[in-house]
Design an enzyme around this catalytic site. Structure first.
Site, short mmCIF file in Angstrom:
data_model
loop_
_atom_site.label_atom_id
_atom_site.label_comp_id
_atom_site.label_asym_id
_atom_site.label_seq_id
_atom_site.Cartn_x
_atom_site.Cartn_y
_atom_site.Cartn_z
N HIS A 32 -6.83 0.89 -4.18
CA HIS A 32 -8.08 0.57 -3.50
C HIS A 32 -8.28 1.32 -2.19
O HIS A 32 -9.38 1.78 -1.90
CB HIS A 32 -8.20 -0.95 -3.28
CG HIS A 32 -7.01 -1.55 -2.59
ND1 HIS A 32 -5.83 -1.80 -3.25
CD2 HIS A 32 -6.80 -1.94 -1.32
CE1 HIS A 32 -4.96 -2.32 -2.41
NE2 HIS A 32 -5.51 -2.41 -1.23
N ASP A 81 0.87 -1.18 0.00
CA ASP A 81 0.00 0.00 0.00
C ASP A 81 0.91 1.23 0.00
O ASP A 81 1.62 1.47 0.97
CB ASP A 81 -0.89 0.01 1.24
CG ASP A 81 -1.86 -1.17 1.26
OD1 ASP A 81 -2.58 -1.35 0.26
OD2 ASP A 81 -1.88 -1.90 2.26
N ASP A 126 -6.21 -7.49 -2.89
CA ASP A 126 -6.88 -6.83 -1.77
C ASP A 126 -7.99 -5.88 -2.19
O ASP A 126 -8.59 -5.23 -1.33
CB ASP A 126 -5.84 -6.06 -0.94
CG ASP A 126 -6.33 -5.78 0.48
OD1 ASP A 126 -7.18 -6.54 0.99
OD2 ASP A 126 -5.86 -4.80 1.08
#
EC number: 3.2.1.-
Length: 877
Positions: A338, A16, A126
């Protein structure tokens, strides 16, 4: 002894870029981890593979501070040890547009080619649910495999983790679901007790769900450094689980085993957004609605306006600025990760997301203005004051256009290219300082003011092109007065609109006689959720504006009328006040309802001033339709969803991780219909909706969701642990002003025959105007050629197939045209007529690689299947 299963251990990291930490915090870890990864790959021949999370933005972040390591990375990629791509960022798939997903793959795979081959797997470990159109998009890049975690349950058609997955047009990929996630092999202990405690139950689940008994044990986690002792752990695994075979593999080896058993695989279709076994956060589409709205607005500016305009300019002889477009695309694609576009991040990260959107929008606005100026500057009458109107839809449009002209005169005449006066209506007029026009004017001591006129005109603009009007200063013009024959507050040939006492509207469709009441009522209710999910308070209290005392101003103009409706809602300040039935908080509401004289649309601007916390605001559009399904658009198509999800009846007994609330996402439109009559709602960024009501169904479009925590435990609709972490995020309460817009369209027949998708695209693609005057803040030299005063590049019918993208090819001197069939069940043909001679037309993949032989002319062979897109490359004379 035959092995019970083969366990594939794949070293990886899930990266991330930002979440509850910033990109710069993660970049420091990235520099550290990449050195360890490269050293291990370079020095240990047994350490065969490392998957770099399927996204090249990681490399971009890394090379920004370690450019000297490009050759080291390239050697490992070429050797097949460091596995990169295919994405640019780990995208969301349910609230970003088709073109955003396409460009994410396009830029990601192009970035990979500088180092070697990309991983040809649609790897999204994810993302919060899977769009049903992903197989179609993957196939457009030659990808036939996908791996993901979230969204599947047995009600889709299988309880197995390997299957074939098809989009509506039949595009197909082999799917491998990670049923327990991408991190079950993180930080594996080296002792028997620790391994058994972790893996005994995992193996039972994985083997029971597997058709092939090829089991994935991904060895990695969020920002996790590589596990140095992985071979020691693997030796211990072989010792304590002798019935299983443990190997270090890359994901492709698993897919080869799956594809060898293709005949044993089920075939599934559609989207995967079930939160039965893992959370999918169905209501994340309404978190930080300010960011969601900005995201949609900028997507539309780039795809609907800028790229077609740049293509027009290129066909006229100007440069197509690939580098500038890639820069702005990558800025917004960073935000499409996301967590980022889900807006389940810290306040600091959200400020960085906003800054990237502001940068991309500033670039887009300026490049749009630049291309319009280049065209206007190089017309034969280049010095004359002009107003150039650009229509970037593929059919001629008659539109009411509100624009602004500047000149050094108190009056002016507007005429067309035949010398005929063009009537116009003056909405506002004001003096402006000449320094705002060009600072060189005042530099030489000339302080005479300019006039700025906001005007309204009604014009027909050619398809995918422009026309020019001429401004004659100090000449009397055909200035017309406001007109209104309305019996209600607003009326035209299609609608009669009246105001209710609570500020909502009564609508009468004059053609069908269908009546709609209480339209645009605002509903306020609690939100005891977090940035991931809406959840009502245990003691709910729903409030509407029934007791509001609206003030309504009617503004009639020449071709357009507006109702401006203002009122305040008294609402609970927080959850404690709601429980006590107190209401010291406030929401200010301003609705601007616009009706053009020749339009079936009712355009609505909603301006909110939110002065309360922990609540949800929705706008309601009741219909008289009794139906159990609702149509919404998705990437390259549309799909019907149930008004109610039957799984809601037993979700707690069945142990769902989150309630399957019938709150859905759209991209640009949603429609309800009974018989031949229907109502569609268009939106720009308001991508979450629910259909409520027992018999007569009502659209409930989410406007705002205010929450104060990134993650929160034990929600009514999502029991158990917090998602993310329990971090305060006061900015996500969205105190202050928020502006959004939507439009209502009534229609008869099917949405396909009525061109609902086309009308939504047209609403999102307003006519652009450029006022050419002799002065400008920035100077440009003229080109060495002239362009026509009116131009149309191509034409298509306003029904049937729809343009998804019009751009210049990345690597050749050709025009790329991507079309799609927006219908859910009907095929359609496409007719494209270019104004220029077509030397050749080839069909391509989405990555623009040619797949068919060149054909002369622009004829497109074969029908488009429902939900199918096709990409064509044209070489023009």
């Amino acid at each position: 002894m035959k092995a019970v299963s083969r366990v594939h251990i794949t070293p990886h990291m899930h990266w991330d870029r930002e979440w509850y930490f910033t990109t710069e915090e993660s970049r420091i870890l990235l520099v550290n981890n990449m050195e360890e990864i490269l050293c291990r790959l370079e020095q240990d021949n047994e350490y065969k593979y490392y998957v770099l999370d399927g996204q090249t933005a990681i490399l971009e972040d890394y090379f920004a501070v370690k450019p000297e390591n490009k050759d080291r990375v390239k050697k490992q990629v070429e050797a097949g040890k460091l596995i990169i791509g295919p994405w640019y960022t780990q995208t969301d798939t349910t609230i970003v547009s088709a073109e955003s997903i396409v460009r994410n793959l396009m830029y990601g795979m192009r970035d990979c080619l500088a180092f070697g081959e990309p991983m040809k797997i649609g790897y999204l470990p994810d993302s919060f649910g899977m769009s049903g159109q992903l197989p179609h998009i993957y196939n457009g890049f030659g990808i036939t495999r996908t791996m993901f975690w979230r969204g599947c349950s047995e009600r889709h058609g299988t309880d197995k983790t390997e299957f074939l997955w098809q989009s509506s047009d039949g595009s197909e990929v082999t799917a491998q679901v990670l049923p327990l996630g991408y991190a079950i092999g993180k930080y594996l202990p080296a002792d028997e007790n620790g391994l058994r405690k972790r893996l005994d139950s995992y193996f039972d689940v994985l083997e029971k769900a597997s058709v092939t008994k090829e089991i994935l044990l991904p060895n990695g986690h969020d920002q996790m450094p590589l596990q140095q002792n992985i071979f020691e752990v693997m030796d211990k695994l072989r010792e304590i689980y002798p019935q299983r075979k443990f190997v270090m593999s890359r994901f492709e080896e698993v897919f080869e085993k799956i594809e060898a058993q293709r005949d044993n695989l089920a075939t599934l279709k559609g989207e995967f957004i079930d939160g039965k076994y893992m959370r999918v956060h169905r209501t994340i589409g309404s978190t930080r609605m300010d960011i969601k709205i900005a995201h949609a607005r900028i997507e539309n500016k780039i795809v609907n306006l800028l790229e077609p305009l740049a293509t027009l300019a290129w066909t006229l002889g100007f440069e197509y600025h690939h580098g500038l477009l890639e820069k702005m695309w990558k800025e917004i694609l960073k935000n499409h990760a996301h967590d980022s576009i889900g807006c389940c991040c810290s306040d600091k990260v959200h400020r960085e997301i906003v800054a990237r959107f502001e940068l991309a929008e500033d670039m887009a606005d300026n490049l749009i203005r630049f291309y319009m100026r280049k065209i206007a500057d190089n017309m034969p009458q280049s010095d004359a004051d002009k107003l150039v109107l650009f229509n970037l839809m593929p059919w001629p449009r008659e539109e009411v256009i509100n624009t602004t002209v500047r000149l050094r005169a108190s009056q002016f005449n507007l005429r067309d290219d035949r010398g005929q006066p063009v009537p116009y209506f003056i909405r506002h007029a004001r003096e402006i300082d000449p320094g705002l026009i060009d600072r060189q004017i005042v530099h030489y001591g000339n302080y005479d003011p300019f006039m700025e006129f906001d005007i309204q005109i009604n014009q027909i603009v050619p398809s995918m092109g422009y026309r020019t009007l001429y401004i004659e200063a100090n000449q009397p013009g055909n200035v017309i007065a406001a007109k209104s024959d309305a019996e209600g507050i607003l009326e035209n040939a299609f609608w009669q609109i009246a105001l209710n006492e609570d500020g909502s509207l009564q609508l009468v469709d004059k053609d069908s006689g269908v009546r709609y009441d209480r339209v645009l009522q605002i509903e306020e209710s609690s939100d005891d959720g977090d940035e991931y999910d809406y959840s009502p308070a245990k003691e709910e209290w729903v409030i509407t504006a029934a007791n509001a005392k609206p003030q309504c101003d009617i503004i009639h103009e020449a071709w357009q009328s507006r109702a401006v409706i203002r009122y305040d809602m008294a609402v609970p300040l927080n959850l404690s006040e709601r429980s006590a039935r107190q209401s010291t908080g406030r929401v200010g509401v301003v609705l601007v309802v616009t009706l053009s004289h020749n339009s079936r649309r009712i355009d609505v601007d909603i301006n909110l001033d939110n002065q309360a916390d922990d609540h949800r605001l929705r706008v309601l559009v009741p219909t008289p339709f009794n139906t159990d399904s609702v149509l919404a658009d998705t990437q390259f198509g549309s799909l019907t969803r149930p008004v109610n999800d039957s799984a809601m009846n037993n979700w707690q007994q069945e142990g769902w991780k989150e309630a399957p609330v019938p709150v859905w996402n759209m991209l640009n439109y949603v429609a309800l219909q009974e018989g031949r009559n229907g109502m569609a709602v268009f939106s720009e960024g308001l991508r979450e909706f629910e259909v409520i009501g027992e018999e007569k169904k009502t659209f409930a479009i989410t406007l705002l969701r205010g929450v104060g925590l990134l993650g929160k435990e034990d929600l009514l609709l999502r029991p158990g642990r917090p998602s993310g972490i329990k971090m305060p995020v006061p900015d996500s309460q969205l105190r202050g002003l928020l502006s959004c817009r939507l439009s209502l369209l009534s229609y008869t027949g099917t949405p396909t025959a009525a061109g609902v998708a086309q009308q939504a695209r047209a609403w999102l693609t307003p006519v652009q105007c450029y006022n050419k005057i002799p002065w400008d803040v920035m100077k440009l030299n003229k080109a060495g050629f002239n362009v026509p005063e009116s131009y149309s590049l191509l034409k298509m019918p306003p029904v049937g197939c729809l343009i998804s993208a019009l751009k210049k090819a990345e690597d050749r001197q050709e025009v790329i045209l991507r079309l799609f069939n927006p219908a859910e069940s009907a095929t359609c043909d496409a007719t494209v007529a270019f104004s220029r001679e077509v030397i050749s037309c080839s069909e391509t993949m989405m990555d623009e690689h040619i797949t068919t032989e060149e054909n002369q002319g622009s004829n497109l062979s074969g029908p488009f299947l429902p939900g199918q897109s096709r990409t064509f490359s044209y070489r023009l004379a």
